[in-house]
Motif scaffolding. Structure first.
Motif, PDB file in Angstrom:
ATOM      1  N   GLY A  46       5.850   0.077  -7.293  1.00  0.00           N
ATOM      2  CA  GLY A  46       7.119  -0.769  -6.385  1.00  0.00           C
ATOM      3  C   GLY A  46       6.469  -1.297  -5.182  1.00  0.00           C
ATOM      4  N   LEU A  47       5.218  -1.461  -4.413  1.00  0.00           N
ATOM      5  CA  LEU A  47       5.294  -1.930  -3.417  1.00  0.00           C
ATOM      6  C   LEU A  47       3.179  -2.095  -3.281  1.00  0.00           C
ATOM      7  CD1 LEU A  47       6.416   1.354  -0.750  1.00  0.00           C
ATOM      8  CD2 LEU A  47       7.514  -1.082  -1.021  1.00  0.00           C
ATOM      9  N   GLY A  48       3.139  -1.907  -4.634  1.00  0.00           N
ATOM     10  CA  GLY A  48       2.069  -2.443  -4.506  1.00  0.00           C
ATOM     11  C   GLY A  48       0.386  -2.191  -3.488  1.00  0.00           C
ATOM     12  N   VAL A  49       1.034  -0.563  -3.067  1.00  0.00           N
ATOM     13  CA  VAL A  49      -0.144   0.239  -2.728  1.00  0.00           C
ATOM     14  C   VAL A  49      -0.513   1.239  -3.552  1.00  0.00           C
ATOM     15  CG1 VAL A  49       0.908  -0.887  -0.555  1.00  0.00           C
ATOM     16  CG2 VAL A  49       1.342   1.295  -1.537  1.00  0.00           C
ATOM     17  N   SER A  50      -1.541   2.169  -3.063  1.00  0.00           N
ATOM     18  CA  SER A  50      -1.533   3.308  -3.701  1.00  0.00           C
ATOM     19  C   SER A  50      -0.640   5.221  -3.654  1.00  0.00           C
ATOM     20  CB  SER A  50      -2.966   4.125  -3.331  1.00  0.00           C
ATOM     21  OG  SER A  50      -3.233   4.567  -2.377  1.00  0.00           O
ATOM     22  N   SER A  51      -0.568   5.825  -4.290  1.00  0.00           N
ATOM     23  CA  SER A  51       0.163   6.744  -4.446  1.00  0.00           C
ATOM     24  C   SER A  51      -0.476   7.666  -2.998  1.00  0.00           C
ATOM     25  CB  SER A  51       0.040   8.032  -5.784  1.00  0.00           C
ATOM     26  OG  SER A  51       0.347   6.903  -7.038  1.00  0.00           O
ATOM     27  N   ARG A  52      -1.368   7.649  -2.569  1.00  0.00           N
ATOM     28  CA  ARG A  52      -2.128   8.150  -1.782  1.00  0.00           C
ATOM     29  C   ARG A  52      -0.942   8.008  -0.438  1.00  0.00           C
ATOM     30  NH1 ARG A  52      -1.355  11.999   0.829  1.00  0.00           N
ATOM     31  NH2 ARG A  52      -3.452  12.552   2.881  1.00  0.00           N
ATOM     32  N   THR A  53      -1.085   6.314  -0.529  1.00  0.00           N
ATOM     33  CA  THR A  53      -0.801   5.633   0.919  1.00  0.00           C
ATOM     34  C   THR A  53       1.206   6.160   0.904  1.00  0.00           C
ATOM     35  OG1 THR A  53      -2.074   3.532   0.231  1.00  0.00           O
ATOM     36  CG2 THR A  53       0.034   3.198   1.634  1.00  0.00           C
ATOM     37  N   VAL A  54       1.782   5.838  -0.048  1.00  0.00           N
ATOM     38  CA  VAL A  54       3.026   6.420  -0.746  1.00  0.00           C
ATOM     39  C   VAL A  54       3.584   7.674   0.504  1.00  0.00           C
ATOM     40  CG1 VAL A  54       4.656   6.780  -1.839  1.00  0.00           C
ATOM     41  CG2 VAL A  54       3.538   4.662  -1.661  1.00  0.00           C
ATOM     42  N   ALA A  55       2.825   8.454  -0.226  1.00  0.00           N
ATOM     43  CA  ALA A  55       2.503   9.834   0.201  1.00  0.00           C
ATOM     44  C   ALA A  55       2.336  10.130   1.585  1.00  0.00           C
ATOM     45  CB  ALA A  55       2.064  11.206  -0.678  1.00  0.00           C
ATOM     46  N   ARG A  56       1.193   9.103   2.425  1.00  0.00           N
ATOM     47  CA  ARG A  56       1.478   9.532   3.744  1.00  0.00           C
ATOM     48  C   ARG A  56       2.630   8.682   4.623  1.00  0.00           C
ATOM     49  NH1 ARG A  56      -4.025   8.081   2.748  1.00  0.00           N
ATOM     50  NH2 ARG A  56      -4.105   6.223   2.654  1.00  0.00           N
TER      51      ARG A  56
END
Length: 127
Positions: A46-56
């Protein structure tokens, strides 16, 4: 400051601003879920980024005191703790001005909650 340093500084500032916008969006999406668990992968899409970015981002928010619960394992995800009503907060004028300045940098209309916060702060300062 040389041109390369200025460009790097500008890029770093832009990335920091994007991170703040993304983290605000994570909080708003979790709040809209009313306590339900959201998958990191779904937030990332939904944010157009990687899962790792959201996890950070989630980890930074948790480190900052945002009550985000992580649910590991199959069917896990993250959720925002339900809060009946936040306790009233009293700011003095310099504190309110600091928040207004921060919102102005972020963009007071970047999200509905940012616009609402800016309006309330401005009304409080105006008296």
């Amino acid at each position: 400051m040389d041109r390369a340093s200025l460009a790097a500084s500008s890029r770093d500032g832009h990335l920091a601003l994007r991170r703040v916008e993304r983290q605000q969006s994570v909080i708003e999406r979790l709040h809209a879920a009313h306590g339900a668990r959201l998958q990191i992968a779904d937030l990332a899409r939904g944010l157009g980024v990687s899962s790792r970015t959201v996890a950070r981002d989630v980890e930074r928010l948790r480190d900052s005191g945002v009550p985000i619960a992580a649910h590991p394992g199959r069917g896990g995800g993250v959720s925002l703790a339900r809060v009946a009503a936040p306790a009233p907060i009293r700011f003095d004028l310099p504190e309110a001005a600091a928040l207004i300045s921060s919102l102005a940098v972020l963009g007071p209309t970047v999200s509905p909650s940012a616009a609402s916060a800016m309006r309330k702060l401005a009304e409080a300062v105006a008296g």
